[in-house]
Scaffold this active site. Structure first.
Site, PDB file in Angstrom:
ATOM      1  N   HIS A 260       0.833  -1.208   0.000  1.00 26.21           N
ATOM      2  CA  HIS A 260       0.000   0.000   0.000  1.00 26.21           C
ATOM      3  C   HIS A 260       0.872   1.264   0.000  1.00 26.21           C
ATOM      4  O   HIS A 260       0.447   2.301  -0.518  1.00 26.21           O
ATOM      5  CB  HIS A 260      -0.925   0.025   1.223  1.00 26.21           C
ATOM      6  N   ASP A 333      -4.710  -5.737  -7.945  1.00 22.50           N
ATOM      7  CA  ASP A 333      -4.970  -5.146  -6.643  1.00 22.50           C
ATOM      8  C   ASP A 333      -5.251  -3.664  -6.906  1.00 22.50           C
ATOM      9  O   ASP A 333      -5.101  -3.174  -8.037  1.00 22.50           O
ATOM     10  CB  ASP A 333      -3.777  -5.338  -5.721  1.00 22.50           C
TER      11      ASP A 333
END
Length: 599
Positions: A260, A333
């Site tokens: 992330h 993702d």
């Protein structure tokens, strides 16, 4: 001739300036219904089921812009499809150029929408079902409606939906049938709210105890165990009515970087990938997983160009498609994550992902930029329309196979299955069987008396206290948090005086860290100290010689209730470690498969 971007914006501005600016999108919903025709459809499966050539006939009638729209899944703000709520409209206009979900769908015809609690509410099953139906009604081609509902540490839909323990607690039970049963119940709850895709299960093998992004999201550090549980959960979700996505290919279990916020590097050799990372994905593909989600990570042994896997043709086409034989949908993702944006611009990432072999582009940070970039790539010849067709064909085929084309809507009356007593009992039974007793000098089971519950997590300590009191103890809570200050540690030591037992919860404790210091000071009081790791079990090696140590792998209400029952002896601990717990010296402190019993 105006550019595709300009002409597309013209359509969008027209939509917003017209009906949506006034009524928030209701006109487009009505228009979509009119396009489908007003005639009543005959009842029965025969009328609902698409014919075998439906995908090809649908594809033949789509414009290039329509096809490109199908390649995207985004989130929209609002608790209803045609929301007029000012903050939701403002957010949607800023991010998507449309007032609400219905307006956006009408303009761009996306392949899907993903839900989050912060964007869509999701606290009321009836509201979620109505949102889903409204979005489906606005779409000419039924949507994939998805979320990340892994349970445990990654949950988008909270109470009253049943909160099942996550992956690692399931691994601790060693019961794949329980995992399948939980996933089927969870799938039924999601489908009742109109969702038809869950971005689960996590197929990563967590071999790095310091992994900041996977941890308890993984079933185990053992590839064979992860493979068994991945396939069990995938089949369970599908039986419950939702499609699934095994993630994060080619494997995110051995990294110290969170994708992330950065770009992880997996240093496994090709042989180690075969032995450690590949088995769960191979098993999931053989079992019929609908999707595989790519990871934003470098894997030099698999692609020496050092492109993230999401942008790597050797990994997604050469390895996943050609070698492993996966014929389903490859989804990225989130494209908002820094792992995929670290080296490439937001206008290049979607094009490179499609070139690598991706079918569905999840959450680009600038949707219109990404959409126009893909269109421009086709116009320039960098991408062919045949390449776009291949992905759209797979997406449409998935929607047919999972019954989404035949029955896109959900019956709002069916939401009573969400959080049902039967499902909550399934969650409680799994939690009871997952609690792992790592160490015990005879302090447990605890016969009764005064208990201080302290440590990490305001909700965790409060829920555990409530559960202990329900088991007949006299418990009080004093939360000290993730980084207890000297004052908080002193307060906990003072509160421990005169108690018969102290239970201290930890999450991410490290040797020499503040949580470990809290435990050390509590041990000096002479009051028996029970340690409970409510995240990964790795904490147990860093808290010193406590009187008893337990791993719950979860801080759900079910897991904390199970912990209370194990403390009092109402439940005999039966969980076994699904990972090795290394000590500070690198040696194994508690081995895979370890777990004590009372009897």
């Amino acid at each position: 001739m105006p550019s595709p971007k300009l002409s597309r914006k013209t359509v969008l501005v027209s939509s917003v300036a017209g009906a949506f600016a006034v009524i928030g999108g209701g006109a487009v919903i009505a228009e979509a219904a009119a396009r489908r025709g007003d005639e009543e459809e005959p009842a029965g499966d025969e009328a609902a089921a698409p014919t075998p050539d439906w995908v090809e006939s649908q594809l033949a009638g789509m414009s290039l812009e329509d096809k490109v729209g199908q390649l995207f899944m985004v989130y929209v703000h609002g608790e209803s499809a045609d929301t007029g709520q000012s903050d939701a409209v403002a957010s949607n206009m800023e991010r998507l150029g449309a007032a609400n979900g219905a307006a956006f769908i009408a303009a761009f015809k996306p392949g899907g929408i993903i839900y989050f609690d912060w964007s869509n509410g999701l606290s009321d099953p009836a509201q979620v079902a109505a949102l889903s139906n409204g979005l489906q009604e606005a779409s000419e081609i039924p949507l994939l409606i998805a979320t990340d509902q892994e349970y445990g540490s990654v949950v988008r839909i909270g109470e009253p939906a049943t909160q099942f323990p996550g992956a690692m607690p399931l691994g601790a039970t060693r019961d794949t049938e329980a995992a399948r049963r939980a996933a089927e119940a969870a799938g039924a709850e999601l489908r009742a709210m109109g969702l038809n895709l869950n971005f689960a299960p996590d197929a990563d093998v967590n071999v790095d105890p310091r992994n900041p992004v996977i941890g308890v999201r993984s079933f185990s550090s053992d590839p064979a165990l992860v493979a068994e549980f991945t396939t069990a959960q995938a089949g369970g979700y599908q039986a419950g009515g939702v499609a699934v996505a095994a993630k994060h290919f080619p494997g995110h279990g051995d990294t110290g970087t969170d994708s992330h916020v950065g770009l992880p590097v997996i240093t496994h050799s090709a042989e180690e990938w075969e032995r450690i990372d590949a088995p769960p994905f191979t098993a999931a593909i053989a079992a019929g997983t609908d999707m595989v989600m790519s990871g934003h990570l470098q894997f030099p042994a698999l692609d020496d160009s050092l492109k993230p896997a999401t942008l790597s043709a050797p990994i997604l086409t050469g390895l996943l498609r050609e070698r492993l034989g996966f014929e389903g949908v490859v989804v990225t993702d989130s494209l908002e994550m820094e792992g995929v944006r670290a080296e490439f611009g937001d206008e290049r990432v979607p094009v490179m992902a499609l070139q690598a072999g991706v079918d569905l582009l999840l959450m680009p940070p600038d949707f219109q930029l990404a959409f126009e970039a893909v269109l421009a790539a086709v116009e320039s010849g960098e991408l062919t329309e045949e390449r776009i067709d291949a992905s759209v064909r797979r997406l449409l085929a998935l929607k047919v196979a999972r019954g989404i084309i035949a029955e896109p809507a959900t019956d709002p009356a069916g939401t009573d299955v969400v959080g049902s007593d039967e499902h909550r009992q399934v969650a409680a039974d799994i939690a009871d069987r997952s609690i792992t007793l790592l160490a015990n000098d005879g302090t447990l089971p605890f016969a009764g008396g005064s208990v201080l519950v302290t440590g990490w997590g305001e909700n965790t300590t409060a829920r555990l206290t409530e559960s202990l009191n329900a088991e007949g103890l006299q418990a009080e809570a004093l939360v000290t948090g993730e980084e207890p200050s000297a004052e908080q540690v002193k307060a906990a030591v003072t509160a421990a005086a005169g108690r018969d037992l102290v239970i201290v919860t930890t999450f991410g404790a490290e040797a020499g860290g503040a949580q470990a210091d809290l435990v050390a000071e509590l041990l000096k009081t002479g009051v028996p100290v029970v340690h409970a790791a409510v995240g990964t079990p790795y904490d147990a090696a860093h808290v010193g010689a406590v009187n008893a140590s337990l791993a719950t792998y979860s801080y759900t209400a079910a897991s904390l209730g199970a912990l209370a029952k194990v403390v009092t002896g109402a439940v005999d601990p039966s969980g076994t470690l699904p990972v090795d717990v290394p000590g500070a010296d690198g040696a194994v402190a508690f081995a895979f498969g370890h777990g004590l019993r009372y009897t």
